[in-house]
Design an enzyme around this catalytic site. Structure first.
Site, PDB file in Angstrom:
ATOM      1  N   THR A 214      23.944  21.801 -18.923  1.00  0.00           N
ATOM      2  CA  THR A 214      24.279  21.877 -17.497  1.00  0.00           C
ATOM      3  C   THR A 214      24.957  23.215 -17.192  1.00  0.00           C
ATOM      4  O   THR A 214      25.539  23.819 -18.086  1.00  0.00           O
ATOM      5  CB  THR A 214      25.252  20.723 -17.189  1.00  0.00           C
ATOM      6  OG1 THR A 214      24.532  19.515 -17.319  1.00  0.00           O
ATOM      7  CG2 THR A 214      25.867  20.798 -15.812  1.00  0.00           C
ATOM      8  N   ARG A 242      18.522   7.519 -12.836  1.00  0.00           N
ATOM      9  CA  ARG A 242      19.880   7.661 -13.382  1.00  0.00           C
ATOM     10  C   ARG A 242      20.556   8.893 -12.754  1.00  0.00           C
ATOM     11  O   ARG A 242      19.960   9.961 -12.657  1.00  0.00           O
ATOM     12  CB  ARG A 242      19.812   7.815 -14.901  1.00  0.00           C
ATOM     13  CG  ARG A 242      21.171   8.056 -15.581  1.00  0.00           C
ATOM     14  CD  ARG A 242      21.467   9.524 -15.778  1.00  0.00           C
ATOM     15  NE  ARG A 242      22.649   9.753 -16.610  1.00  0.00           N
ATOM     16  CZ  ARG A 242      23.206  10.939 -16.799  1.00  0.00           C
ATOM     17  NH1 ARG A 242      22.696  12.006 -16.238  1.00  0.00           N
ATOM     18  NH2 ARG A 242      24.258  11.068 -17.562  1.00  0.00           N
ATOM     19  N   GLY A 244      23.983  11.315 -13.014  1.00  0.00           N
ATOM     20  CA  GLY A 244      25.110  11.628 -13.892  1.00  0.00           C
ATOM     21  C   GLY A 244      26.367  11.976 -13.115  1.00  0.00           C
ATOM     22  O   GLY A 244      26.486  11.676 -11.915  1.00  0.00           O
ATOM     23  N   ASP A 245      27.277  12.626 -13.787  1.00  0.00           N
ATOM     24  CA  ASP A 245      28.558  12.977 -13.162  1.00  0.00           C
ATOM     25  C   ASP A 245      28.479  14.230 -12.284  1.00  0.00           C
ATOM     26  O   ASP A 245      29.294  14.411 -11.381  1.00  0.00           O
ATOM     27  CB  ASP A 245      29.615  13.221 -14.246  1.00  0.00           C
ATOM     28  CG  ASP A 245      29.208  14.369 -15.175  1.00  0.00           C
ATOM     29  OD1 ASP A 245      28.051  14.373 -15.635  1.00  0.00           O
ATOM     30  OD2 ASP A 245      30.029  15.259 -15.436  1.00  0.00           O
ATOM     31  N   GLY A 268      27.564  12.315 -19.109  1.00  0.00           N
ATOM     32  CA  GLY A 268      27.974  12.009 -17.747  1.00  0.00           C
ATOM     33  C   GLY A 268      28.587  10.637 -17.514  1.00  0.00           C
ATOM     34  O   GLY A 268      29.495  10.484 -16.695  1.00  0.00           O
TER      35      GLY A 268
HETATM   36  N1  ASP Z   1      26.908  15.865 -17.390  1.00  0.00           N
HETATM   37  C1  ASP Z   1      25.471  15.937 -17.276  1.00  0.00           C
HETATM   38  C2  ASP Z   1      24.936  14.566 -17.003  1.00  0.00           C
HETATM   39  O1  ASP Z   1      25.387  13.626 -17.607  1.00  0.00           O
HETATM   40  C3  ASP Z   1      24.834  16.476 -18.494  1.00  0.00           C
HETATM   41  C4  ASP Z   1      25.426  17.760 -19.009  1.00  0.00           C
HETATM   42  O2  ASP Z   1      26.493  18.141 -18.647  1.00  0.00           O
HETATM   43  O3  ASP Z   1      24.766  18.410 -19.791  1.00  0.00           O
HETATM   44  O4  ASP Z   1      24.030  14.447 -16.242  1.00  0.00           O
END
Ligand code: ASP
Length: 348
Positions: A214, A242, A244-245, A268
């Site tokens: 990310t 889905r 994520g965060d 996440g």
């Molecule tokens: N936090 C991101 C997610 O879970 C993934 C990442 O940070 O690489 O979607």
């Protein structure tokens, strides 16, 4: 030497020790409350199992070059008096356009072989925020997140609705093929193979070689305003739908001029459940912790204790920077008006 002389000698000695230590005591910026830099910018390109030696030298160089280029873009904007919000958006645009990172071009594939993108941005000055989740045709999700913040009454828009809003605001949609990269496709095939061998529960990625990838940016501008942004393709083999965060304000991104700006990367689900970005600002606000201490507490204690892997970048209103991670590596870097761009990958 008589007693009187000894007393005088001890007095002189202790006086000089006191003077020397007084001169050399480093006043921690967070204690002094002063702005230590005029402006500063921090970036990450994802945390994960990046062990030295696992990545080719060529690849390492390519990552470092792109991260440095991103820092230079941010430096130019901030040096010319631009806002932290502009710097965050433009820096992330550059990383989204690079196939090296799991955001925009080069995003990972979900279990259906699709790229589903999430992003968010927040302005620490007035705590306005914008986010998009699960979009398939947006070249630069962070810019759409900014449009949501500035051109809609909402904070988070998802899927088709977000794309409809994009078109209404003059954003051109791109074909899904734009996001394809061979290496991410191969990653998906590898994860699917592993999944078949094991019980069929959702595995975030090939655990051992997983690099989350990310991208994120936090910045402090000359006017003293903070901003944060995060953009991602999520996690390889994630289930359709889905989220994520990264697009969740408070989990993956947060900015408050009174405390700090934070962008997260990692698994996440943990970052959502532990409200990581906000938790860091809350520790600063309610427990008076420094940005370094608060970030370390959340990443290396709270999250680590429950197996939540990842890291954060954070910057406070004085320009103090923190970049902790509990994985073996995190693509990261920073630049300020006082120092050249610095880029790191491993725990060094
Ligand atoms: N936090 C991101 C997610 O879970 C993934 C990442 O940070 O690489 O979607």
């Amino acid at each position: 030497m008589n007693g009187k002389k000894i007393t005088v000698l001890i007095f002189i000695l202790s006086l000089s020790i006191a003077l020397v230590s007084g001169c050399t005591k480093k006043i921690a910026p967070e204690e002094s409350g002063e702005k230590v830099v005029d402006f500063a910018l921090v970036i990450h390109g994802g945390a994960g199992a990046m062990k030295k030696g696992l990545m080719s030298e060529e690849k390492e160089k390519a990552y470092k070059a792109k991260l440095t280029e991103a820092l230079n873009v941010g430096y130019k904007i901030l040096n010319e008096g631009g806002t932290s919000l502009d710097a965050v958006e433009k820096v992330i645009n550059l990383l989204e356009d690079s196939p090296l990172f799991n955001a925009g071009k080069g995003a990972v594939f979900n279990s259906e072989g699709m790229n589903e993108l999430d992003a968010s941005i927040m302005n620490g000055k007035d705590k306005t925020a914008g986010a998009v989740a699960g979009v398939h045709h947006i070249k630069n999700p962070i810019s759409l997140a900014r449009l949501v913040m500035e051109k809609s009454p909402h904070v988070l828009m998802a899927g088709e609705g977000a794309e409809k809003f994009a078109v209404e605001n003059g954003v051109k949609l791109v074909d899904t093929s734009y996001f394809f990269t061979e290496s991410r496709w191969e990653s998906l095939q590898r994860v699917k193979k592993i999944e078949k061998l094991k019980n069929p529960i959702f595995e975030p990625a090939e655990k051992k070689e997983s690099k989350f990838g990310t991208v994120g940016c936090v910045a402090l501008d000359k006017a003293g305003n903070l901003a944060a942004g995060t953009s991602t393709g999520g996690m390889t083999n994630k289930k359709y739908g889905r989220i994520g965060d990264s697009p969740i304000i408070g989990a993956g991104t947060y900015a408050d001029n009174n405390t700090c700006a934070v962008s997260c990367t990692g698994h996440g689900e943990y970052f959502i459940r532990y409200v990581v970005a906000y938790d860091i600002t809350a520790l600063m606000k309610y427990k008076n912790m420094s940005v370094e201490k608060a970030s370390d507490e959340v990443i290396n204690k709270k999250l680590k204790a429950v197996g939540g892997s990842g890291g954060v970048i954070a910057i406070d209103k004085e320009g103090n920077i923190a970049m902790p991670f509990n994985t073996s590596g995190m693509f990261r870097g920073y630049v300020t008006d006082k120092n050249e761009p610095e880029v790191k990958i491993y725990d060094e």
